[in-house]
Enzyme design. Structure first.
Site, PDB file in Angstrom:
ATOM      1  N   HIS A   1       0.902  -1.055   0.225  1.00 49.12           N
ATOM      2  CA  HIS A   1      -0.172   0.053   0.057  1.00 49.12           C
ATOM      3  C   HIS A   1       0.750   1.365  -0.001  1.00 49.12           C
ATOM      4  CE1 HIS A   1      -3.392  -2.566   2.216  1.00 49.12           C
ATOM      5  NE2 HIS A   1      -3.363  -2.768   0.828  1.00 49.12           N
TER       6      HIS A   1
HETATM    7  C1  LIG Z   1      -0.459  -7.499  -4.677  1.00 56.17           C
HETATM    8  C2  LIG Z   1      -1.323  -6.178  -4.014  1.00 56.17           C
HETATM    9  C3  LIG Z   1      -2.516  -6.491  -3.426  1.00 56.17           C
HETATM   10  C4  LIG Z   1      -3.362  -5.341  -3.121  1.00 56.17           C
HETATM   11  N1  LIG Z   1      -4.333  -5.542  -2.275  1.00 56.17           N
HETATM   12  C5  LIG Z   1      -5.172  -4.522  -2.065  1.00 56.17           C
HETATM   13  C6  LIG Z   1      -6.422  -4.937  -1.695  1.00 56.17           C
HETATM   14  O1  LIG Z   1      -7.054  -5.904  -1.387  1.00 56.17           O
HETATM   15  N2  LIG Z   1      -7.213  -3.644  -1.572  1.00 56.17           N
HETATM   16  C7  LIG Z   1      -6.986  -2.470  -1.721  1.00 56.17           C
HETATM   17  O2  LIG Z   1      -7.567  -1.502  -1.487  1.00 56.17           O
HETATM   18  N3  LIG Z   1      -5.724  -2.127  -2.277  1.00 56.17           N
HETATM   19  C8  LIG Z   1      -4.789  -3.173  -2.274  1.00 56.17           C
HETATM   20  N4  LIG Z   1      -3.657  -3.022  -2.913  1.00 56.17           N
HETATM   21  C9  LIG Z   1      -3.211  -1.512  -3.225  1.00 56.17           C
HETATM   22  C10 LIG Z   1      -4.035  -0.902  -4.259  1.00 56.17           C
HETATM   23  O3  LIG Z   1      -4.336  -1.803  -5.546  1.00 56.17           O
HETATM   24  C11 LIG Z   1      -3.187   0.530  -4.788  1.00 56.17           C
HETATM   25  O4  LIG Z   1      -3.013   1.140  -3.599  1.00 56.17           O
HETATM   26  C12 LIG Z   1      -3.899   1.034  -5.876  1.00 56.17           C
HETATM   27  O5  LIG Z   1      -4.062   0.359  -6.995  1.00 56.17           O
HETATM   28  C13 LIG Z   1      -2.969   2.070  -6.348  1.00 56.17           C
HETATM   29  O6  LIG Z   1      -3.271   2.973  -7.576  1.00 56.17           O
HETATM   30  P1  LIG Z   1      -2.447   3.701  -8.357  1.00 56.17           P
HETATM   31  O7  LIG Z   1      -3.468   4.563  -9.490  1.00 56.17           O
HETATM   32  O8  LIG Z   1      -1.675   4.836  -7.642  1.00 56.17           O
HETATM   33  O9  LIG Z   1      -1.210   2.883  -9.076  1.00 56.17           O
HETATM   34  P2  LIG Z   1      -1.558   1.550  -9.943  1.00 56.17           P
HETATM   35  O10 LIG Z   1      -2.871   0.993  -9.839  1.00 56.17           O
HETATM   36  O11 LIG Z   1      -0.571   0.601  -9.649  1.00 56.17           O
HETATM   37  O12 LIG Z   1      -1.361   2.281 -11.537  1.00 56.17           O
HETATM   38  C14 LIG Z   1      -0.080   2.723 -12.202  1.00 56.17           C
HETATM   39  C15 LIG Z   1      -0.429   2.231 -13.284  1.00 56.17           C
HETATM   40  O13 LIG Z   1       0.504   3.255 -13.944  1.00 56.17           O
HETATM   41  C16 LIG Z   1       1.312   2.231 -14.956  1.00 56.17           C
HETATM   42  N5  LIG Z   1       2.565   3.130 -15.185  1.00 56.17           N
HETATM   43  C17 LIG Z   1       3.680   3.422 -14.248  1.00 56.17           C
HETATM   44  N6  LIG Z   1       4.569   3.741 -14.984  1.00 56.17           N
HETATM   45  C18 LIG Z   1       4.358   4.213 -16.110  1.00 56.17           C
HETATM   46  C19 LIG Z   1       4.995   4.681 -17.159  1.00 56.17           C
HETATM   47  N7  LIG Z   1       6.164   5.525 -16.976  1.00 56.17           N
HETATM   48  N8  LIG Z   1       4.151   5.017 -18.403  1.00 56.17           N
HETATM   49  C20 LIG Z   1       3.103   4.440 -18.611  1.00 56.17           C
HETATM   50  N9  LIG Z   1       2.610   3.827 -17.609  1.00 56.17           N
HETATM   51  C21 LIG Z   1       2.923   3.672 -16.513  1.00 56.17           C
HETATM   52  C22 LIG Z   1       1.386   0.874 -14.146  1.00 56.17           C
HETATM   53  O14 LIG Z   1       1.779   0.109 -15.451  1.00 56.17           O
HETATM   54  C23 LIG Z   1       0.149   1.122 -13.682  1.00 56.17           C
HETATM   55  O15 LIG Z   1      -0.965   0.542 -14.655  1.00 56.17           O
HETATM   56  C24 LIG Z   1      -3.007  -4.066  -3.442  1.00 56.17           C
HETATM   57  C25 LIG Z   1      -1.704  -3.947  -4.281  1.00 56.17           C
HETATM   58  C26 LIG Z   1      -1.095  -5.072  -4.549  1.00 56.17           C
HETATM   59  C27 LIG Z   1       0.245  -4.919  -5.499  1.00 56.17           C
END
Ligand SMILES: Cc1cc2nc3c(=O)[nH]c(=O)nc-3n(C[C@H](O)[C@H](O)[C@H](O)COP(=O)(O)OP(=O)(O)OC[C@H]3O[C@@H](n4cnc5c(N)ncnc54)[C@H](O)[C@@H]3O)c2cc1C
Length: 536
Positions: free
Chosen positions: A473
């Site tokens: 997280h």
């Molecule tokens: C294994 C795991 C289990 C989890 N379990 C839970 C749960 O049960 N419940 C919950 O609430 N949260 C959970 N989480 C946490 C939650 O999923 C994350 O906090 C949330 O998805 C973060 O969202 P975000 O948009 O910040 O990043 P992400 O969803 O990680 O999105 C970032 C995106 O940007 C893309 N990206 C990155 N850099 C670049 C670049 N330079 N160019 C183009 N694309 C790029 C990546 O490929 C990705 O698609 C879990 C996370 C993981 C990894």
């Protein structure tokens, strides 16, 4: 080098990025480009709730990062799975739907983030939500994000919840309702027993819009900044390097590791570090990649005397075939659930105002869980996972190299303070107390880890240092705020740079006391509404 011009460019199609692309393109007036480094979300395991054990280590759809060696964690490099596909980490996460504590958002407001107190963010949680239990004061229906109850009750989870009650933790039917404390079943971001990522919820219905372009296999390598304003994005594809021009705003949504990395590659970050890396400095911003926050956990495993756990499923082909058939025919059985059925929120010290501990109840136990996969014990077992929700230690995300395709250097600072150690010790002792209650005791053969030889604070801390991991997280590496210790203002605009926002988990000033997917989606709902407001 092909160039095209957009009103908005979003980098990263994760939990936040899919919401941004869908909402910004909604009124049809703006040309929107969504760039995602990973492939489309076609891997079938993404969509089956129990499949998250398979996507945990698949390099095609998972960045599979590692930290640098962690000084407080016996020098270990901790595994960091992150989604690399449409939906980002919402396509590989555990699907647990938790918003955190109301007081967490009030704390954001106290830290200068005007408009982010609980009463102000609640409408955005509700706007996102399609709550299968129906609407109420805290829940919405009709939103894109399906939130469902567990498909059924589970024998060990029931026993563990009863044991929590016997240990003094009351039942709570809704962790996202009036209060967070207590124990109960988790709701999940699933619909009809299928994962409901933000790609499913937001992007799929928007994909056919003429004004939205979604490009997968497009790794953003630099935000182009001219005269203090973001004017485009450079990105790498299989066909080579490309540039997209932007006449409106660039939205960086690469997640808590990807966003600070991209800003630093673009010349926004700690000047000295950028110079060391040979990146031309556009603005000296020490807060970019600082303040990395996270939840920290370890795992306690017990062997049980009844073959009712997911370990038993994994070991038996007939059971696997039966489970697959049950899921295919009826969308029920073990594959229909996420394996993390229930949990509890409680305090390491009764004087605290908000819970600082989460206990996850898993119907499986693992010999190992890391970069080489999720390896269950060869016997029936279950896990109580104590999570410290409010560590005081903060880490960093820095460049390892100026190569934009190289992974970032991630350093956590777990167990930084005396409180950090005290809280995880209290959590371990609480898990043992729960396991010792009559409701669970009758199932237990023995404690596998840490094991009954490990009793003293010193021995338990040794166990924690040798086995503790990120709870996946990470947040706050582009923190929202008003001073130099922040990267974006409360409208999520990067300080001092025009036409550039960061919208994802990295903007949380402090990690919330609960899982981070729903809060990230809320952030994107609010950010897109603010952007539409600013666009008139
Ligand atoms: C294994 C795991 C289990 C989890 N379990 C839970 C749960 O049960 N419940 C919950 O609430 N949260 C959970 N989480 C946490 C939650 O999923 C994350 O906090 C949330 O998805 C973060 O969202 P975000 O948009 O910040 O990043 P992400 O969803 O990680 O999105 C970032 C995106 O940007 C893309 N990206 C990155 N850099 C670049 C670049 N330079 N160019 C183009 N694309 C790029 C990546 O490929 C990705 O698609 C879990 C996370 C993981 C990894």
């Amino acid at each position: 080098m092909a160039e095209d011009t957009y009103d908005y460019i979003v980098t990263g199609a994760g939990s936040a990025g899919c919401v941004m692309a869908a909402r910004l393109s909604e009124n049809g007036r703006h040309r929107v480009l969504l760039l995602e480094a990973g492939p489309p979300d076609t891997n079938p395991w993404i969509h089956i709730p129990l499949g998250f054990a398979r996507t945990y280590v698949n390099p095609k759809i998972n960045w599979m990062f590692e930290t640098v060696p962690q000084p407080q964690m016996a020098g270990r490099q901790l595994y960091l799975p992150r989604g690399k596909t449409l939906g980002g980490s919402s396509s590989i996460n555990g699907m647990v739907y938790i918003r955190g504590n109301h007081g967490d958002y009030d704390e954001w407001r106290q830290r200068g983030c005007v408009g982010w107190d609980f009463d102000s963010v609640l409408p955005f949680f509700k706007k996102a939500e399609n709550q299968t239990r129906g609407p109420d004061e805290f829940h919405g229906t009709g939103g894109p994000l399906h939130v469902s109850d567990q498909p059924s009750k589970f024998e060990l989870a029931e026993a563990a919840l009863e044991a929590c009650v016997q240990a003094g933790i009351p039942r709570n039917p809704d962790f996202n309702g009036a209060q967070q404390d207590g124990c109960g079943y988790y709701q999940t971001t699933t619909s009809n027993r299928r994962r409901w990522s933000t790609a499913k919820a937001y992007l799929n219905p928007a994909k056919s819009r003429q004004n939205l372009t979604v490009q997968t296999g497009a790794h953003a390598t630099k935000v182009i900044i001219e005269n203090g304003r973001a004017t485009g994005v450079e990105f790498q594809t299989a066909e080579g390097r490309k540039v997209a021009k932007c006449r409106g705003e660039v939205v960086v949504s690469g997640g808590a590791f990807g966003s600070p990395q991209l800003l630093q590659l673009s010349g926004l970050g700690p000047a000295e570090h950028l110079q060391d890396m040979g990146v031309p400095v556009i603005a000296d911003m020490p807060a970019v990649g600082a303040n990395l926050h996270d939840h920290f956990n370890t795992n306690l495993n017990w062997r049980v005397n009844k073959a009712i756990t997911l370990n038993d499923l994994e070991r038996s082909w007939p059971r696997k075939i039966a489970a697959a058939a049950q899921y295919a025919l009826f969308r029920s059985g073990p594959m229909a659930s996420n394996g993390v059925h229930a949990g509890a929120f409680t305090k390491s010290d009764p004087r605290l105002e908000r819970p600082d501990l989460q206990i996850n109840i898993f119907e499986w136990s693992t010999l190992r869980r890391g970069k080489d996969g999720v390896i269950p014990h060869p016997f029936p077992g279950f896990t109580l996972m104590p999570v410290h929700l409010r560590p005081e230690g903060r880490g960093t995300v820095r460049l390892k190299s100026p190569d934009p395709l190289a992974p970032p250097a991630v350093l956590f600072d777990y167990l930084r303070t005396e409180y950090d150690s005290r809280a995880i010790l209290a959590a371990i002792r609480l898990c043992r107390e729960i396991a010792a209650q009559p409701a669970l005791k009758s199932y237990i053969v023995n404690e596998v880890t840490p094991g009954f030889g490990v009793m003293s604070d010193e021995d338990l801390m040794q166990f924690v240092r040798e086995t503790g991991v990120s709870n996946q997280h990470p947040t706050s590496s582009c923190a929202m705020g008003t001073g130099t210790n922040s990267v974006v203002d409360p409208r999520l605009r990067v300080h001092g740079i025009g036409g550039l926002r960061v919208v994802d988990a990295s903007v949380m000033p402090v990690v919330v006391g609960g899982n981070t997917n729903a809060p990230t989606i809320m952030i994107a709902e609010k950010a897109s509404a603010m952007m539409m407001e600013d666009a008139g």
